[in-house]
Design a protein around this motif. Structure first.
Motif, PDB file in Angstrom:
ATOM      1  N   SER A   1      28.687   6.901   7.124  1.00  0.00           N
ATOM      2  CA  SER A   1      29.508   5.399   6.899  1.00  0.00           C
ATOM      3  C   SER A   1      29.653   4.560   5.528  1.00  0.00           C
ATOM      4  O   SER A   1      28.804   4.701   5.206  1.00  0.00           O
ATOM      5  N   ASN A   2      30.229   3.938   5.374  1.00  0.00           N
ATOM      6  CA  ASN A   2      30.655   3.070   4.318  1.00  0.00           C
ATOM      7  C   ASN A   2      28.910   2.507   3.918  1.00  0.00           C
ATOM      8  O   ASN A   2      28.785   2.494   2.621  1.00  0.00           O
ATOM      9  N   ASP A   3      28.393   1.508   4.868  1.00  0.00           N
ATOM     10  CA  ASP A   3      27.613   0.887   4.650  1.00  0.00           C
ATOM     11  C   ASP A   3      26.089   2.765   4.363  1.00  0.00           C
ATOM     12  O   ASP A   3      25.367   1.404   3.006  1.00  0.00           O
ATOM     13  N   GLU A   4      26.327   3.048   4.465  1.00  0.00           N
ATOM     14  CA  GLU A   4      24.997   3.984   4.492  1.00  0.00           C
ATOM     15  C   GLU A   4      25.090   4.198   3.097  1.00  0.00           C
ATOM     16  O   GLU A   4      24.929   4.987   2.560  1.00  0.00           O
ATOM     17  N   ILE A   5      26.352   4.902   2.645  1.00  0.00           N
ATOM     18  CA  ILE A   5      26.586   5.399   1.230  1.00  0.00           C
ATOM     19  C   ILE A   5      26.157   4.106   0.435  1.00  0.00           C
ATOM     20  O   ILE A   5      25.422   4.682  -0.450  1.00  0.00           O
ATOM     21  N   LYS A   6      26.363   2.706   0.548  1.00  0.00           N
ATOM     22  CA  LYS A   6      26.248   2.031   0.014  1.00  0.00           C
ATOM     23  C   LYS A   6      24.518   1.786  -0.312  1.00  0.00           C
ATOM     24  O   LYS A   6      24.136   1.185  -1.714  1.00  0.00           O
ATOM     25  N   SER A   7      23.681   2.117   0.837  1.00  0.00           N
ATOM     26  CA  SER A   7      22.660   1.762   0.593  1.00  0.00           C
ATOM     27  C   SER A   7      21.729   3.039  -0.266  1.00  0.00           C
ATOM     28  O   SER A   7      20.755   2.173  -0.507  1.00  0.00           O
ATOM     29  N   ARG A   8      22.541   4.332   0.306  1.00  0.00           N
ATOM     30  CA  ARG A   8      21.471   5.105  -0.414  1.00  0.00           C
ATOM     31  C   ARG A   8      22.088   5.208  -1.997  1.00  0.00           C
ATOM     32  O   ARG A   8      20.921   5.438  -3.344  1.00  0.00           O
ATOM     33  N   MET A   9      23.513   5.063  -2.215  1.00  0.00           N
ATOM     34  CA  MET A   9      23.748   4.720  -3.801  1.00  0.00           C
ATOM     35  C   MET A   9      22.617   3.484  -4.022  1.00  0.00           C
ATOM     36  O   MET A   9      21.751   3.708  -5.695  1.00  0.00           O
ATOM     37  N   ASN A  10      22.139   2.279  -3.596  1.00  0.00           N
ATOM     38  CA  ASN A  10      22.133   0.910  -4.451  1.00  0.00           C
ATOM     39  C   ASN A  10      20.156   1.633  -4.743  1.00  0.00           C
ATOM     40  O   ASN A  10      19.397   0.977  -5.270  1.00  0.00           O
ATOM     41  N   LYS A  11      19.838   2.439  -4.077  1.00  0.00           N
ATOM     42  CA  LYS A  11      18.439   2.571  -3.232  1.00  0.00           C
ATOM     43  C   LYS A  11      18.235   3.889  -4.997  1.00  0.00           C
ATOM     44  O   LYS A  11      16.634   3.673  -5.333  1.00  0.00           O
ATOM     45  N   VAL A  12      19.713   4.165  -5.608  1.00  0.00           N
ATOM     46  CA  VAL A  12      18.925   5.748  -6.711  1.00  0.00           C
ATOM     47  C   VAL A  12      19.483   4.659  -7.979  1.00  0.00           C
ATOM     48  O   VAL A  12      19.334   5.243  -9.079  1.00  0.00           O
ATOM     49  N   LEU A  13      20.172   3.445  -8.302  1.00  0.00           N
ATOM     50  CA  LEU A  13      21.267   3.124  -9.305  1.00  0.00           C
ATOM     51  C   LEU A  13      19.798   2.370  -9.711  1.00  0.00           C
ATOM     52  O   LEU A  13      19.239   1.755  -8.822  1.00  0.00           O
ATOM     53  N   PRO A  14      19.797   2.114 -10.615  1.00  0.00           N
ATOM     54  CA  PRO A  14      19.457   0.632 -11.386  1.00  0.00           C
ATOM     55  C   PRO A  14      20.006  -0.216 -10.842  1.00  0.00           C
ATOM     56  O   PRO A  14      21.391  -0.176 -10.707  1.00  0.00           O
ATOM     57  N   TYR A  15      19.397  -1.553 -11.266  1.00  0.00           N
ATOM     58  CA  TYR A  15      19.865  -3.012 -10.476  1.00  0.00           C
ATOM     59  C   TYR A  15      21.512  -3.183 -11.546  1.00  0.00           C
ATOM     60  O   TYR A  15      21.959  -4.325 -10.554  1.00  0.00           O
TER      61      TYR A  15
END
Length: 221
Positions: A75-89
């Motif tokens: 899902s698109n929400d899952e992509i967003k969630s996973r990516m923001n967990k590994v990217l710097p703020y």
């Protein structure tokens, strides 16, 4: 296979990394987040990533985007969630969506320049004089054989509109520039041109891209 677009922001210290570094950072983040990307074929396969409009070095943005292709259902929400967990703020995903427009439709870009001088009132008057002139001559770097040269270019027609004022001891310039594949004005070139023409030293600056627009001034997404 499904193609999606990720809209992301880049600000703070990360405005000082290049577009190539952003591509590398995103590629590593997709891998760490276990996003099922489609890879190109051939001797050197690499993940498909298509960025809309590369950002100038030293410029922040709230409207960057990259297109990817997925080989598994997520899902698109899952992509967003996973990516923001590994990217710097300072490099964060704002939105993920399926329906998006072709990059060739980008015609304008809105920027906010924030500048500070020892004498803001004088600088404001001089910047207004530059931007309202019939010609704004920029010096673009080029080459003549192996020799580096500067070419004079009138960038006036690349400016669609602007407004400028002083707020809280900061000069704020809101300006709309031509962008896209056909005609594009680098905001850093505009800044350098303004500083050269007003002949004043600045004490602080910040440039942010806040939106991309089509020919009818509608937001590009």
């Amino acid at each position: 296979m499904r193609e999606v677009r990720l809209r992301f922001a880049k600000d703070g210290r990360l405005k000082y990394i290049s577009h190539l570094d952003i591509m590398r950072a995103m590629g590593r983040a997709f891998n760490r987040a276990d996003i099922p990307l489609w890879y190109t074929e051939g001797f050197n396969p690499h993940p498909y990533m298509n960025f809309s409009l590369p950002l100038s070095f030293g410029v922040e943005s709230l409207c960057e985007s990259v297109d990817i292709r997925l080989i598994q259902d997520i899902s698109n929400d899952e992509i967003k969630s996973r990516m923001n967990k590994v990217l710097p703020y300072e490099l964060r995903i704002i939105d993920v969506y399926d329906e998006f427009r072709d990059q060739s439709e980008i015609v304008y870009s809105d920027y906010v320049f924030k500048l500070q001088f020892a004498d803001n009132e004088k600088a404001l008057e001089l910047i207004n004089n530059v931007l309202s002139a019939d010609e704004i001559i920029a010096l673009k770097k080029g080459k003549k054989g192996k020799k580096k040269v500067f070419k004079e270019t009138n960038i006036k027609s690349y400016i669609d509109k602007y407004s400028i004022s002083i707020r809280n001891d900061i000069i704020v310039l809101n300006i709309r520039l031509l962008a896209g594949t056909e005609r594009n004005l680098n905001p850093s070139l505009l800044f350098d041109t303004i500083i050269r023409l007003i002949d004043m030293d600045f004490e602080w600056k910040n440039i942010s891209r806040i939106s991309l627009l089509d020919k009818n001034y509608k937001e590009f997404k």
